[in-house]
Structure formats: C-alpha cells, structure tokens
Design an enzyme around this catalytic site. Structure first.
Site, PDB file in Angstrom:
ATOM      1  N   SER A 181      58.325  30.599  68.007  1.00 13.53           N
ATOM      2  CA  SER A 181      58.857  29.639  68.985  1.00 13.53           C
ATOM      3  C   SER A 181      57.875  29.431  70.134  1.00 13.53           C
ATOM      4  CB  SER A 181      60.201  30.137  69.525  1.00 13.53           C
ATOM      5  OG  SER A 181      61.148  30.201  68.498  1.00 13.53           O
TER       6      SER A 181
ATOM      7  N   LYS B  18      63.364  37.771  78.386  1.00 11.95           N
ATOM      8  CA  LYS B  18      62.792  36.465  78.081  1.00 11.95           C
ATOM      9  C   LYS B  18      63.312  35.385  79.022  1.00 11.95           C
ATOM     10  CE  LYS B  18      61.835  36.921  73.157  1.00 11.95           C
ATOM     11  NZ  LYS B  18      61.981  36.258  71.853  1.00 11.95           N
TER      12      LYS B  18
ATOM     13  N   HIS C 193      62.059  30.289  60.769  1.00 15.09           N
ATOM     14  CA  HIS C 193      63.407  30.856  60.877  1.00 15.09           C
ATOM     15  C   HIS C 193      64.308  30.279  59.787  1.00 15.09           C
ATOM     16  CE1 HIS C 193      62.474  31.136  65.428  1.00 15.09           C
ATOM     17  NE2 HIS C 193      62.449  32.377  64.961  1.00 15.09           N
TER      18      HIS C 193
ATOM     19  N   ARG D 282      56.161  38.427  59.717  1.00 17.19           N
ATOM     20  CA  ARG D 282      54.989  37.568  59.574  1.00 17.19           C
ATOM     21  C   ARG D 282      53.721  38.382  59.431  1.00 17.19           C
ATOM     22  NH1 ARG D 282      56.196  34.693  65.129  1.00 17.19           N
ATOM     23  NH2 ARG D 282      56.399  36.912  65.480  1.00 17.19           N
TER      24      ARG D 282
END
Length: 162
Positions: free
Chosen positions: A127, A40, A16, A89
């Site tokens: 994360s 989440k 990040h 990514r």
C-alpha cells in the site's frame, strides 16, 4: 473452516486481492479484517478502507469484511476464529510474520497461521508503494483495482485542497 486475513489495507492492492482469492479456494469463508494499527497514519478512514474491500469482493460470497481494534487474537477469540491467512512477499516478510505467528500462538493456542506466498508480479507491491507511485504520477493500473484508483485520486485531491 473460516479464516481471517488481517491488515491495514490503506489502500487494498491487487496483491491483497490475489491472496484472498487464492485463500478462498481452501477455506469456506475469508474474513478480511481491517485493523486499526496505532503505529500507522492512514490516508483512508476505517470506513473507507472497509468499503473499498467490500467493493473489491462484491461478487465473491465467500469473502466478508469486518473491522477491529486491539489484538488480533482477542478479536479471533471473541468470534471463535482459528485460522489466520498471511501473505508473504519477501524473506523480510517471512521473518516478521513468523514472529507474529508464534506470538499469536502463544497468546491463543487454538490459532494457526497459514502463509500464502505472493505471485511474482505482486512480490514488491505494498500500500505504501501504491501511494508513493501515485503521488509521483506513476501508472497504477497493475497495482490496484479501478475503483481504488478513483478513490485514491479523490482522496489526494481533497487532501491537497484542505
């Protein structure tokens, strides 16, 4: 021009941080927007996530941190932001983020999404992976800054003692 970099950042990773640093070379100001995603469950509170990001960029005057809940485009419209930064990514990220970019454009015509591909050394990093590695006693120094690792240690210890 200002750009917004939205995410949950639970916790913020070196990936990040790298995206924000690289984006700040092209934009006058980057707003790291810490969001609440109702899908989440978070380890860190919104306030804690914000503080970890602020500490990560304390020496970069181009980076500001804010929080929001709801649709990104509503937040952008309210603050008159137009540019969205998204890190990629994998091909899977691209598929999801392209769909989100089109949705955001449909909901807020003035928005544009700018994709920045992660560096190879961060192409696997998330994360969730950081938390999994930590819970299994893996080494985190290449994945998160020291102050985030310290906060993670404190958070996990507190959670175990509750």
């Amino acid at each position: 021009m200002k750009a917004i970099y939205p995410g949950s950042f639970d916790p913020v990773t070196n990936g990040h941080i790298d995206i924000v640093k690289r984006a700040s070379e092209f934009f006058d100001e980057i707003i790291v927007a810490v969001m609440i995603n109702s899908k989440k469950q978070y380890l860190f509170s919104l306030k804690e996530r914000r503080k970890l990001i602020e500490d990560s960029f304390e020496n970069n005057k181009k980076v500001k941190v804010d929080t929001f809940e709801g649709l990104l485009v509503d937040y952008m419209r309210e603050h008159n932001y137009r540019a969205i930064i998204k890190g990629l990514r994998t091909v899977t990220d691209f598929g999801y983020e392209a769909q989100m970019a089109l949705t955001n454009k449909n909901l807020y015509k003035e928005s544009e999404t700018f994709f920045i591909h992660s560096q190879e050394k961060y192409s696997f990093l998330s994360s969730s992976i950081v938390k999994e590695v930590y819970l299994n006693d893996g080494k985190l120094s290449n994945y998160i800054p020291d102050h985030v690792e310290k906060a993670l240690l404190e958070k996990i210890q507190t959670t175990k003692n509750d």
